[in-house]
Design an enzyme around this catalytic site. Structure first.
Site, PDB file in Angstrom:
ATOM      1  N   GLU A 252      -9.614   6.122   3.657  1.00 41.64           N
ATOM      2  CA  GLU A 252     -10.200   4.845   3.725  1.00 41.64           C
ATOM      3  C   GLU A 252      -9.673   4.048   4.721  1.00 41.64           C
ATOM      4  O   GLU A 252      -8.660   3.604   3.730  1.00 41.64           O
ATOM      5  CB  GLU A 252     -11.467   4.984   2.489  1.00 41.64           C
ATOM      6  CG  GLU A 252     -11.370   3.845   1.857  1.00 41.64           C
ATOM      7  CD  GLU A 252     -10.010   4.013   0.898  1.00 41.64           C
ATOM      8  OE1 GLU A 252      -9.849   5.416   0.377  1.00 41.64           O
ATOM      9  OE2 GLU A 252      -9.682   3.134  -0.028  1.00 41.64           O
TER      10      GLU A 252
ATOM     11  N   SER B  35       1.645  -9.905  -1.562  1.00 41.06           N
ATOM     12  CA  SER B  35       1.040  -8.299  -1.030  1.00 41.06           C
ATOM     13  C   SER B  35       1.414  -7.743   0.729  1.00 41.06           C
ATOM     14  O   SER B  35       1.693  -6.202   0.651  1.00 41.06           O
ATOM     15  CB  SER B  35       0.154  -7.970  -1.719  1.00 41.06           C
ATOM     16  OG  SER B  35      -1.037  -8.740  -0.728  1.00 41.06           O
TER      17      SER B  35
ATOM     18  N   LYS C  68       1.078  -1.329  -0.006  1.00 38.32           N
ATOM     19  CA  LYS C  68       0.300   0.360   0.404  1.00 38.32           C
ATOM     20  C   LYS C  68       0.382   0.926  -0.020  1.00 38.32           C
ATOM     21  O   LYS C  68       0.438   2.753  -0.666  1.00 38.32           O
ATOM     22  CB  LYS C  68      -1.095   0.093   1.118  1.00 38.32           C
ATOM     23  CG  LYS C  68      -1.971  -1.347   1.089  1.00 38.32           C
ATOM     24  CD  LYS C  68      -3.108  -0.993   0.452  1.00 38.32           C
ATOM     25  CE  LYS C  68      -4.207  -1.851   0.189  1.00 38.32           C
ATOM     26  NZ  LYS C  68      -5.207  -1.302  -1.213  1.00 38.32           N
TER      27      LYS C  68
END
Lengths: 402, 259
Positions: A119, A385, A97
């Site tokens: 968010e 990830s 991220k």
């Protein structure tokens, strides 16, 4: 060789943000000025030498890139193929991220914004946003469903320690979709001062393209690493989990126009695609609009958005990025539905065979391995990830019941 | 002449336009509310179609939408209720909602049903004007449903003219950059914005909404526009326990009538 223009690249968005039938910007006029400002400026800013210099430097020295491409020997033996793990879990904050948030905070600064909103579902995007905001001394507000705040408490604590304000979303299912609604409402109410960092390849154009471009560093590195490791930049398979789909978009990006590379996404089936408790938008969804984007959407016959379910807070989104809806429709990528139980099994398998505890989201991608008919010569890249620390309470419950 | 055009013929129409959510407070209150509103001074009514994810709305309309859906409101049922609209009411009525439920129903079928019920216009805030222009304009014309677009203080002058050119009946000006049901009352910036709009050469009459909750804000808006739109304040005051839902009292208060 043909020049790469937008129109000649069938798997990239056109000027209006459409990937084939999907995408666009279905937003109320109250958001138009914000989105237009971003749309008019993002390509020029992120393409500029100035931006790239700062972005690359931070990715290298702060995030810890390039992340390793690790050939997982034990896993390879088990599945009879060469399996490579792209270690996005080794990024600062523990997931892919941050590739996006570093880029978007730099972008926000160039746009003169003082305040950042985001968010978050699992909390990984929220932590990555809070981290970069602390680094760049920007005000940071993160919206998070109150249900997710409970099941991802360590990430809430992290965000607060980093100086972010975490605001609970109390509407709907109180998860990712509702947190996104609240963030959009904040942006409507604060149009000039604020930049909204969407955490995935969802939302109105230009977000799906912007976030994909910022995550594309994943596949850029995979190509270079595979080339030096195997003599060929292209693997046979790239596998990634898909909620909104940002890590998959980044892992697929530089392979989209190379048809010999099979692209595979793993959606969260939850308790099963016909259980009513699922987040497999491509399987149970129909074309519809969520958060300004026309995509495959879980909805009732009357067009009301359905609450999704997945054991992983990062995958329970009732829509999916328009890029993936398009890749699915054109069969450029294949999508598997992975149940909660299959994901848990894969998480324990990776922990026990390779000494790597993956995030529950990532475990969905790993669970695809046993569904493929692999040859010993196949090179398979799984995008790892995120790391599993945030999911320990879920894993501990499983351990106790074993 | 169409109902909406007739209503807004004069610049000083002083039209009170009330928004409410269909299916709230109870599933079958739609027609009673319309009839009470007409009787007590509303010149125009916006019937809100509830949506699960109303991202341009504040807490009041979010809540009324949630309850309306819980009560069982849906597009089919709403049209069923609106069948008798023109036996009950003669003032213009427009529908307002989010695009997704309309797309699932089917745009053409939706417009045709709306038209057969005597609906005058449609407000879909998340329908981009560019998409309307390229895909739906002829359908709206065929079924004689007026499209109404929104402008905000951030909308540039050139785009105001573009949205005005596509709108029919009226142009909906949002008073401030906010979700619905925000702060009440107006400051200097609001007034400067209203002033700018009033001196802009528009094809359509102007209606101003958002932030109007009492007689004072209503009268302020009447100085600049043909009408004022009241939504959250009205919904907040809907009282299920009385037969008239508290509508006469609310309207009298809003219009500063002393009876």
């Amino acid at each position: 060789m043909q020049s790469e223009t937008l129109n000649k690249r069938p798997f990239h968005s056109d000027a209006s943000g459409f990937y084939g039938d999907f995408g666009g910007a279905f937003i109320p006029e109250m958001l138009y000025a914000n989105v237009e400002e971003l749309r008019n400026n993002y390509l020029e800013i992120i393409g500029s030498a100035d931006f790239q210099k700062d972005y690359q430097k931070l990715l290298r020295n702060y995030v810890g890139r390039p992340t390793p491409l690790y050939e997982a020997g034990n896993l390879s033996k088990r599945y009879g193929a060469r399996i490579f793990l792209k270690r996005e879990d080794l990024n600062h904050t523990g997931a892919h991220k941050i590739n996006n948030t570093v880029g978007q905070v730099l972008l926000a600064r160039k746009l003169g914004k003082k305040r950042i909103i985001a968010e978050t579902g699992a909390g990984q995007h929220g932590v990555a946003t809070a981290t970069v905001c602390a680094l760049m001394q920007m005000e940071c507000i993160v919206y998070m469903g109150s249900v997710d705040m409970e099941r991802q408490a360590p990430n809430v604590a992290r965000m607060r320690m980093l100086g972010a304000k975490v605001v609970p979303a109390l509407s709907g299912s109180r998860t990712l979709k509702d947190a996104t609604n609240e963030a959009i409402r904040d942006w409507i109410n604060n149009p000039e001062s604020t930049h909204y960092i969407i955490g995935s390849v969802v939302g109105p154009h230009p977000y799906p393209d912007l976030v994909a471009r910022l995550q594309a560093v994943i596949s850029e590195e995979i190509k270079a690493q595979l080339l030096s490791e195997t003599g060929n930049p292209n693997p046979d398979y790239v596998i990634a989990c898909v909620g909104g789909g940002s890590n998959a978009a980044g892992a697929f990006y530089h392979f989209l126009d190379a048809p010999e590379v099979k692209l595979i996404g793993a959606e969260a089936a939850g308790e099963g695609i016909s259980s009513g408790k699922t987040a497999a938008s491509l399987v149970v969804g129909k074309k519809g609009i969520i958060h300004g984007c026309l995509t495959s959407l879980m909805q009732t016959e009357d067009g009301q958005i359905v609450e999704p379910h997945s054991i992983s807070a990062g995958l329970d989104y009732p829509g999916i990025g328009p890029l993936h809806a398009h890749l699915h429709q054109t069969h450029r990528a294949l999508y598997y539905s992975i149940t909660d139980n299959e994901a848990i099994k894969a998480a324990f398998e990776l922990s026990e065979t390779e000494g790597i505890i993956p995030a529950l989201e990532t475990a969905h991608a790993l669970a695809v391995l046993e569904k493929l008919q692999l040859k010993t010569t196949d090179k398979v890249v799984v995008n790892l990830s995120g790391r599993g620390d945030k999911d320990l309470s879920t894993y501990m419950k499983i351990l106790e019941s074993r | 002449m169409k109902r909406l055009d007739q209503l807004l013929m004069n610049k000083n129409s002083r039209v009170v336009n009330i928004y409410f959510t269909a299916g709230y407070p109870s599933l079958d209150s739609t027609m009673s509310i319309i009839s009470l509103l007409e009787k007590h001074g509303a010149g125009l009514i916006e019937v809100g179609m509830p949506f699960s994810d109303p991202l341009a709305d504040g807490p009041v309309i979010q809540e009324s939408s949630r309850i309306a859906l819980e009560n069982g409101m849906n597009t089919d049922l709403l049209f069923e209720q609106l069948k008798s609209l023109r036996t009950v009411s003669q003032i213009p009525v427009v529908l307002m909602g989010y695009l997704n439920p309309v797309l699932q129903y089917g745009m053409e079928k939706f417009l045709s049903m709306a038209s057969s019920c005597g609906i005058d216009g449609l407000i879909l805030p998340d329908l981009p004007p560019e998409v309307y222009e390229s895909q739906y304009i002829s359908l709206f014309e065929k079924h004689e449903i007026y499209p109404i677009f929104l402008i905000t203080p951030q909308t540039k002058q050139e785009r105001i003219h573009y949205l005005d050119s596509l709108s029919k009946g009226f142009l909906y000006a949002v008073s401030s950059s906010s979700t619905t049901g925000g702060k009440s009352g107006f400051n200097k910036d609001h007034l400067a914005y209203f002033e700018r709009l009033a001196s802009t050469d528009l094809k359509n009459p102007l209606m101003i909404g958002f932030g109007i909750s009492n007689n004072e804000s209503l009268e302020t808006v009447f100085r600049y526009a043909s009408g004022a739109i009241v939504g959250s304040a009205f919904i907040k005051n809907l009282n299920e326990k009385t037969e008239d839902f508290g509508i006469p009292a609310f309207m009298n208060h809003l219009l500063n009538k002393t009876k």
